[in-house]
Scaffold this active site. Sequence first.
Site, mmCIF file in Angstrom:
data_model
loop_
_atom_site.group_PDB
_atom_site.id
_atom_site.type_symbol
_atom_site.label_atom_id
_atom_site.label_comp_id
_atom_site.label_asym_id
_atom_site.label_seq_id
_atom_site.Cartn_x
_atom_site.Cartn_y
_atom_site.Cartn_z
ATOM 1 C CE LYS A 1 0.726 2.024 3.424
ATOM 2 N NZ LYS A 1 1.783 2.511 3.971
ATOM 3 C CE1 TYR B 1 -1.762 -0.019 7.576
ATOM 4 C CE2 TYR B 1 -0.622 1.773 6.771
ATOM 5 C CZ TYR B 1 -0.810 0.521 7.127
ATOM 6 O OH TYR B 1 0.456 -0.289 6.718
HETATM 7 P P1 NAD Z 1 12.478 1.235 2.328
HETATM 8 O O1 NAD Z 1 13.106 2.501 2.084
HETATM 9 O O2 NAD Z 1 12.965 0.575 3.665
HETATM 10 O O3 NAD Z 1 12.564 0.210 1.297
HETATM 11 C C1 NAD Z 1 12.473 0.455 -0.120
HETATM 12 C C2 NAD Z 1 13.426 -0.590 -0.815
HETATM 13 O O4 NAD Z 1 13.359 -0.089 -2.220
HETATM 14 C C3 NAD Z 1 14.936 -0.483 -0.547
HETATM 15 O O5 NAD Z 1 15.638 -1.777 -0.514
HETATM 16 C C4 NAD Z 1 15.550 0.507 -1.654
HETATM 17 O O6 NAD Z 1 16.956 -0.290 -2.193
HETATM 18 C C5 NAD Z 1 14.463 -0.265 -2.707
HETATM 19 N N1 NAD Z 1 14.526 0.706 -4.068
HETATM 20 C C6 NAD Z 1 14.880 0.486 -5.269
HETATM 21 N N2 NAD Z 1 14.648 1.332 -6.217
HETATM 22 C C7 NAD Z 1 14.607 2.440 -5.227
HETATM 23 C C8 NAD Z 1 14.714 3.938 -5.628
HETATM 24 N N3 NAD Z 1 14.713 4.270 -6.781
HETATM 25 N N4 NAD Z 1 14.476 4.704 -4.402
HETATM 26 C C9 NAD Z 1 14.430 4.324 -3.300
HETATM 27 N N5 NAD Z 1 14.523 2.857 -2.802
HETATM 28 C C10 NAD Z 1 14.535 2.042 -3.957
HETATM 29 O O7 NAD Z 1 10.835 1.494 2.337
HETATM 30 P P2 NAD Z 1 9.837 0.700 3.205
HETATM 31 O O8 NAD Z 1 9.378 1.254 4.477
HETATM 32 O O9 NAD Z 1 10.320 -1.027 3.215
HETATM 33 O O10 NAD Z 1 8.385 0.782 2.190
HETATM 34 C C11 NAD Z 1 8.440 0.173 1.090
HETATM 35 C C12 NAD Z 1 6.871 0.005 0.558
HETATM 36 O O11 NAD Z 1 6.203 -0.813 1.809
HETATM 37 C C13 NAD Z 1 6.088 1.300 0.500
HETATM 38 O O12 NAD Z 1 5.102 1.186 -0.441
HETATM 39 C C14 NAD Z 1 5.304 1.453 1.830
HETATM 40 O O13 NAD Z 1 4.225 2.325 1.922
HETATM 41 C C15 NAD Z 1 5.201 -0.100 2.142
HETATM 42 N N6 NAD Z 1 5.177 -0.446 3.749
HETATM 43 C C16 NAD Z 1 4.039 -0.988 4.145
HETATM 44 C C17 NAD Z 1 3.818 -1.296 5.476
HETATM 45 C C18 NAD Z 1 2.798 -2.086 5.957
HETATM 46 O O14 NAD Z 1 2.623 -2.289 7.159
HETATM 47 N N7 NAD Z 1 1.744 -2.698 5.045
HETATM 48 C C19 NAD Z 1 4.813 -0.950 6.423
HETATM 49 C C20 NAD Z 1 5.970 -0.334 5.854
HETATM 50 C C21 NAD Z 1 6.074 0.125 4.487
#
Ligand code: NAD
Length: 364
Positions: A134, A219
Amino acid sequence: MKDSRRNFLKKFAATGVLIPLANTFTEAYPIKTDRKLRVALMGLGSYATNQLAPGIMKSQNCELVGIITGTPEKAVKWKEKYNLLDKNIYNYENYETISQNPDIDVVYVVLPNSMHAEYVMKTAKAGKNVITEKPMSVSVKEAKEMIAFCKNAGVKLGVGYRLHYEPFTNEVMRLAKDKDFGKIKFVETKFAWKNRDIKAWRMNNKWSGGGALMDVGIYCINASRYATGEEPISVTAQAVKTEPEIYRDIEETILWQLKFPSGAIASGMSSYATNAHELSVHYENGSLFMSPAYDYGPLKGYTSKGTMDIPIVHHQAYQMDGFADALLNNKPILTPGEEGLKDMIIIEAIKKAAETGKEIKIKY
Ligand code: NAD
């Protein structure tokens, strides 16, 4: 609640034959599949590393068999930690060849928001089922394209709305349906966290598609829908920005008011400038209050009947088992692309309402 998974959770909530509250994890997800769902995670950032991979390991019906990463060092670490085969490790350059790999059932896209659409469609083109985090996209247009693309490719599309798979949220849904406390009159939702990291992708509209509303306000919108069991018909909204140098092209704090066909009203707030995690539902003859209502857990709450004495589960394990049940037992996905699209439609209406100061009709 035709679905037997929901019935199982409903029974937990309704019978009073419950596991005591002390943060007890329930046993396994109620439905077992004949074989395990073979999952590949794409984008090994914080959520994939700290929540989804452990969730898959804790699930009873899934296994982590592959990864897609642009960072070779992560590939080495994950290969060792999760005993992955070289043939199931991809980067973004060779990703398309996953179409030749019969050992992966579904790819889970956990990338920054603006990358979801591109990689969902690449995955569908490769003939693989796909789950996206999401918000499913950064616009209604993209969300519609993603749904149509997956349909045409003959693959299933799910959205990672983990709360739909856990029992507290199912109890909120049940109360909307069974009306133990009568009709729903007023819902109040707040989800906020302090985010001041100006270098992070979440703070850049190009990657996030918006600020707190896209990230956590979603949410609240989703909760307003499952707490009423209805779809909102119009919205008014107000955006507040006190620190434009930090929240440059994204919203800092946003408030909105949704009207539902029954006359119920839902007020929402999301922000990157404070902390909040609450859901209140006011019925004709009682109320429900949860805080935290959206975090990984343990969730907590009470109703007019007392404490919500409901099993604590590992959200991501339950969610993954729910996806396994749908994909392997050929059932509808509980949280399909269409569920994500509704939230995107409401998000765009909230933004428009805040920009114009007008009440905006919501059209699906
Ligand atoms: P994060 O920044 O920790 O991870 C993002 C990942 O994408 C990294 O591994 C990064 O290397 C990779 N990536 C690849 N290309 C990229 C670019 N061009 N720029 C930046 N990163 C790049 O983020 P996250 O917190 O893991 O969030 C990722 C997704 O998960 C988002 O859409 C977020 O909304 C979702 N999320 C959902 C929940 C949930 O409870 N459902 C919780 C946290 C995050």
